[in-house]
Design a protein around this motif. Structure first.
Motif, PDB file in Angstrom:
ATOM      1  N   THR A   4       0.975  -1.267  -0.364  1.00  0.00           N
ATOM      2  CA  THR A   4       0.380  -0.253   0.233  1.00  0.00           C
ATOM      3  C   THR A   4       0.983   1.187  -0.311  1.00  0.00           C
ATOM      4  N   ARG A   5       0.534   2.462  -1.024  1.00  0.00           N
ATOM      5  CA  ARG A   5       0.954   3.442  -0.855  1.00  0.00           C
ATOM      6  C   ARG A   5       0.928   4.480   0.117  1.00  0.00           C
ATOM      7  N   ASP A   6      -0.204   4.036   1.502  1.00  0.00           N
ATOM      8  CA  ASP A   6      -0.347   4.967   2.397  1.00  0.00           C
ATOM      9  C   ASP A   6      -0.726   3.925   3.385  1.00  0.00           C
ATOM     10  N   ASN A   7      -0.368   3.745   4.890  1.00  0.00           N
ATOM     11  CA  ASN A   7      -0.469   3.054   5.509  1.00  0.00           C
ATOM     12  C   ASN A   7      -0.934   3.708   6.724  1.00  0.00           C
ATOM     13  N   ALA A   8      -1.068   5.397   6.455  1.00  0.00           N
ATOM     14  CA  ALA A   8      -1.013   6.179   7.637  1.00  0.00           C
ATOM     15  C   ALA A   8      -2.734   6.264   7.929  1.00  0.00           C
ATOM     16  N   LEU A   9      -2.940   6.362   9.172  1.00  0.00           N
ATOM     17  CA  LEU A   9      -4.951   6.505   9.611  1.00  0.00           C
ATOM     18  C   LEU A   9      -4.845   7.984   8.968  1.00  0.00           C
ATOM     19  N   LEU A  11     -16.827   3.455   1.588  1.00  0.00           N
ATOM     20  CA  LEU A  11     -15.935   4.181   2.299  1.00  0.00           C
ATOM     21  C   LEU A  11     -16.202   3.576   3.735  1.00  0.00           C
ATOM     22  N   GLU A  12     -17.684   4.554   4.239  1.00  0.00           N
ATOM     23  CA  GLU A  12     -17.658   4.468   5.445  1.00  0.00           C
ATOM     24  C   GLU A  12     -17.848   3.291   6.674  1.00  0.00           C
ATOM     25  N   GLN A  13     -17.448   1.961   5.837  1.00  0.00           N
ATOM     26  CA  GLN A  13     -17.105   0.722   5.932  1.00  0.00           C
ATOM     27  C   GLN A  13     -15.814   0.388   6.526  1.00  0.00           C
ATOM     28  N   LEU A  14     -15.230   1.722   6.568  1.00  0.00           N
ATOM     29  CA  LEU A  14     -13.347   1.104   6.627  1.00  0.00           C
ATOM     30  C   LEU A  14     -12.988   2.427   7.222  1.00  0.00           C
ATOM     31  N   PRO A  15     -12.038   1.213   8.712  1.00  0.00           N
ATOM     32  CA  PRO A  15     -12.109   2.866   9.713  1.00  0.00           C
ATOM     33  C   PRO A  15     -10.889   3.687   9.650  1.00  0.00           C
ATOM     34  N   ASP A  16     -10.435   4.079   8.825  1.00  0.00           N
ATOM     35  CA  ASP A  16      -9.216   4.410   8.271  1.00  0.00           C
ATOM     36  C   ASP A  16      -9.516   5.307   7.584  1.00  0.00           C
ATOM     37  N   TRP A  17     -10.630   6.364   7.314  1.00  0.00           N
ATOM     38  CA  TRP A  17     -10.857   7.607   6.219  1.00  0.00           C
ATOM     39  C   TRP A  17     -11.920   8.092   6.528  1.00  0.00           C
ATOM     40  N   ASN A  18     -12.033   9.551   6.259  1.00  0.00           N
ATOM     41  CA  ASN A  18     -12.578  10.389   6.899  1.00  0.00           C
ATOM     42  C   ASN A  18     -13.198  11.084   5.471  1.00  0.00           C
ATOM     43  N   ILE A  19     -14.304  10.590   4.992  1.00  0.00           N
ATOM     44  CA  ILE A  19     -15.107  10.799   4.047  1.00  0.00           C
ATOM     45  C   ILE A  19     -15.658  12.721   3.659  1.00  0.00           C
ATOM     46  N   THR A  46      -6.369  13.442   1.114  1.00  0.00           N
ATOM     47  CA  THR A  46      -5.685  12.512   0.764  1.00  0.00           C
ATOM     48  C   THR A  46      -6.305  11.795  -1.170  1.00  0.00           C
ATOM     49  N   HIS A  47      -6.698  12.097  -1.329  1.00  0.00           N
ATOM     50  CA  HIS A  47      -7.818  11.195  -2.328  1.00  0.00           C
ATOM     51  C   HIS A  47      -9.015  11.934  -3.564  1.00  0.00           C
ATOM     52  N   ILE A  48      -9.008  11.965  -4.126  1.00  0.00           N
ATOM     53  CA  ILE A  48      -9.856  12.392  -4.734  1.00  0.00           C
ATOM     54  C   ILE A  48     -10.680  11.498  -6.056  1.00  0.00           C
ATOM     55  N   PHE A  49     -11.749  11.027  -5.341  1.00  0.00           N
ATOM     56  CA  PHE A  49     -12.847  10.015  -6.292  1.00  0.00           C
ATOM     57  C   PHE A  49     -13.149  10.875  -6.512  1.00  0.00           C
ATOM     58  N   TYR A  50     -13.124  11.055  -8.701  1.00  0.00           N
ATOM     59  CA  TYR A  50     -14.050  12.150  -9.275  1.00  0.00           C
ATOM     60  C   TYR A  50     -14.986  11.255  -9.832  1.00  0.00           C
ATOM     61  N   GLY A  81     -21.658  -2.148  -5.699  1.00  0.00           N
ATOM     62  CA  GLY A  81     -20.490  -1.930  -3.993  1.00  0.00           C
ATOM     63  C   GLY A  81     -19.007  -2.620  -5.329  1.00  0.00           C
ATOM     64  N   LEU A  82     -19.057  -3.619  -5.760  1.00  0.00           N
ATOM     65  CA  LEU A  82     -18.058  -4.319  -6.725  1.00  0.00           C
ATOM     66  C   LEU A  82     -17.031  -2.978  -7.390  1.00  0.00           C
ATOM     67  N   LEU A  83     -18.049  -2.442  -7.870  1.00  0.00           N
ATOM     68  CA  LEU A  83     -17.090  -0.702  -8.355  1.00  0.00           C
ATOM     69  C   LEU A  83     -16.165  -0.091  -7.106  1.00  0.00           C
ATOM     70  N   ALA A  84     -17.459  -0.131  -6.015  1.00  0.00           N
ATOM     71  CA  ALA A  84     -16.183   1.155  -4.989  1.00  0.00           C
ATOM     72  C   ALA A  84     -15.250   0.034  -4.078  1.00  0.00           C
ATOM     73  N   LYS A  85     -15.040  -1.428  -4.536  1.00  0.00           N
ATOM     74  CA  LYS A  85     -14.321  -1.982  -3.494  1.00  0.00           C
ATOM     75  C   LYS A  85     -12.748  -1.701  -4.753  1.00  0.00           C
ATOM     76  N   ALA A  86     -13.051  -1.895  -5.993  1.00  0.00           N
ATOM     77  CA  ALA A  86     -12.202  -1.461  -7.155  1.00  0.00           C
ATOM     78  C   ALA A  86     -11.336  -0.291  -6.781  1.00  0.00           C
ATOM     79  N   THR A  87     -12.061   0.249  -6.557  1.00  0.00           N
ATOM     80  CA  THR A  87     -11.600   1.698  -6.955  1.00  0.00           C
ATOM     81  C   THR A  87     -11.118   2.251  -5.660  1.00  0.00           C
ATOM     82  N   VAL A  88     -11.448   2.486  -4.879  1.00  0.00           N
ATOM     83  CA  VAL A  88     -10.307   1.879  -3.482  1.00  0.00           C
ATOM     84  C   VAL A  88      -9.412   1.725  -3.375  1.00  0.00           C
ATOM     85  N   TRP A  89      -9.816  -0.115  -3.623  1.00  0.00           N
ATOM     86  CA  TRP A  89      -8.385  -0.358  -4.506  1.00  0.00           C
ATOM     87  C   TRP A  89      -7.187   0.047  -5.018  1.00  0.00           C
ATOM     88  N   ALA A  90      -7.560   0.326  -6.041  1.00  0.00           N
ATOM     89  CA  ALA A  90      -6.638   1.288  -7.087  1.00  0.00           C
ATOM     90  C   ALA A  90      -5.928   2.322  -6.986  1.00  0.00           C
TER      91      ALA A  90
END
Length: 356
Positions: free
Chosen positions: A3-8, A29-37, A75-79, A223-232
């Protein structure tokens, strides 16, 4: 996984937050603990403990600067924003301008910016124009412009040179998931069409071009697309790459359509080509009666119907699919059964009292 970003406390700026893609991305993203949205759209939204909404007119450069340049924590723009226009050529200027305005506002003020994720689609391959090379691959040549998806990617490629952040381009097929007031929501089209057919005592007829009933195609679950987008966006192997993201299976309407009809308790009848945008134009009064009769949520007919998009998808009398193996080679192995996806979405719409 590298991962390129291990920081919380990574901070996602989801642009196009109320669309089917943005909405499902925020839910993931709401299900993941290390994201502000932070969700961005023209209409804004109701902020929660995890999600802060900002209403911005992205076509207005000054409004974009005023509303976005203070978001120094991004830190991340999801456009995933999109502006519709009457003709294909007219799409370029507004859709490129919105992305440019977002990047111009965020990049100089957010020193921790790591990644910009761009949502695209098979229009990069010319899929909307007619029969195209299948399976489409990320390495396929571009087609004759205008094409805003390509212009957006080339803007990011130029802008990224010498920058610390990277980009990714995500290319789903038709995206299916829950969202209201969305102009491109195929599952909602089918659910509304089936519900109204049932109310009128009609069988469920496939309304598209005759050849489209037998074409080979695929879908992408939101939902699958969301997972793939965050993964990439968070796996360093994906830096500055494009990925086709699909459910992983292929189908033909001639097999899927009877299964959809069965879910709604309907018989099928032979396909009959008709424009849903035309034949459903006078059904608003009937829909309002159905809302009252079945105790449905009081959504406007406009917000639950995307007839033009249905006509568009049901007109594809040619194969419509891409090669999704690049994402698997890079480490993303999730998949979705498309029949189950449709049934799950229809059930969700019933639970939410959107349809009877």
């Amino acid at each position: 996984m590298e991962t390129r970003d291990n920081a919380l406390n990574k901070t996602a700026l989801v642009v196009g937050a109320n669309g089917v893609i943005g909405r499902n991305l925020i839910e993931y993203l709401e299900q993941l603990p290390d994201w502000n949205i932070i969700g961005v759209s023209r209409r804004g939204g109701k902020s929660t403990a995890r999600v802060r909404y900002v209403a911005v007119d992205l076509l207005d450069e000054q409004d974009s600067q005023e509303k976005l340049s203070s978001l120094t924590e991004v830190t991340h723009i999801f456009y995933a924003a999109y502006q519709d226009r009457p003709t294909w050529a007219e799409l370029v200027a507004p859709n490129l301008a919105m992305l440019v305005n977002v990047v111009n506002a965020i990049e100089p003020s957010a020193p921790g910016l790591q990644h910009i994720s761009l949502m695209q689609g098979y229009k990069v391959y010319g899929a909307h124009l007619g029969p195209f090379k299948t399976p489409a691959k990320e390495t396929d040549a571009y087609h004759m412009p205008p094409e805003f998806n390509v212009d957006q990617q080339q803007f990011l490629e130029r802008r990224q040179i010498g920058s610390r952040w990277t980009w990714s381009a995500i290319r789903p097929s038709v995206v299916c998931g829950f969202a209201l007031g969305n102009p491109m929501n195929l599952a909602m089209v089918i659910a509304m069409y089936a519900s109204i057919s049932k109310e009128l005592g009609l069988p469920l007829r496939y309304p598209g071009k005759p050849g489209a009933y037998n074409s080979l195609l695929e879908m992408t679950d939101a939902g699958l697309l969301a997972k793939a987008t965050v993964w990439a966006a968070t796996d360093e192997r994906c830096a500055n790459q494009a990925f086709n993201i699909t459910n992983g299976d292929l189908f033909r309407w001639n097999e899927m359509w009877p299964k959809i009809a069965a879910y709604f308790g309907l018989e099928t009848a032979p396909p009959l080509q008709m424009s849903l945008d035309v034949v459903m134009a006078d059904k608003e009064e009937l829909w309002n009666l159905m809302v009252e009769k079945y105790g449905l949520e009081n959504n406007s007919y406009k917000d639950v119907s995307s007839w033009k998009f249905g006509d568009f998808v049901f007109s594809w009398d040619y194969d419509f699919f891409a090669d999704g193996t690049k994402a698997r080679r890079f480490g993303f192995h999730e998949f979705m059964d498309t029949e189950q996806m449709f049934l799950d979405i229809f059930e969700d719409l019933r639970q939410r009292k959107v349809i009877p």
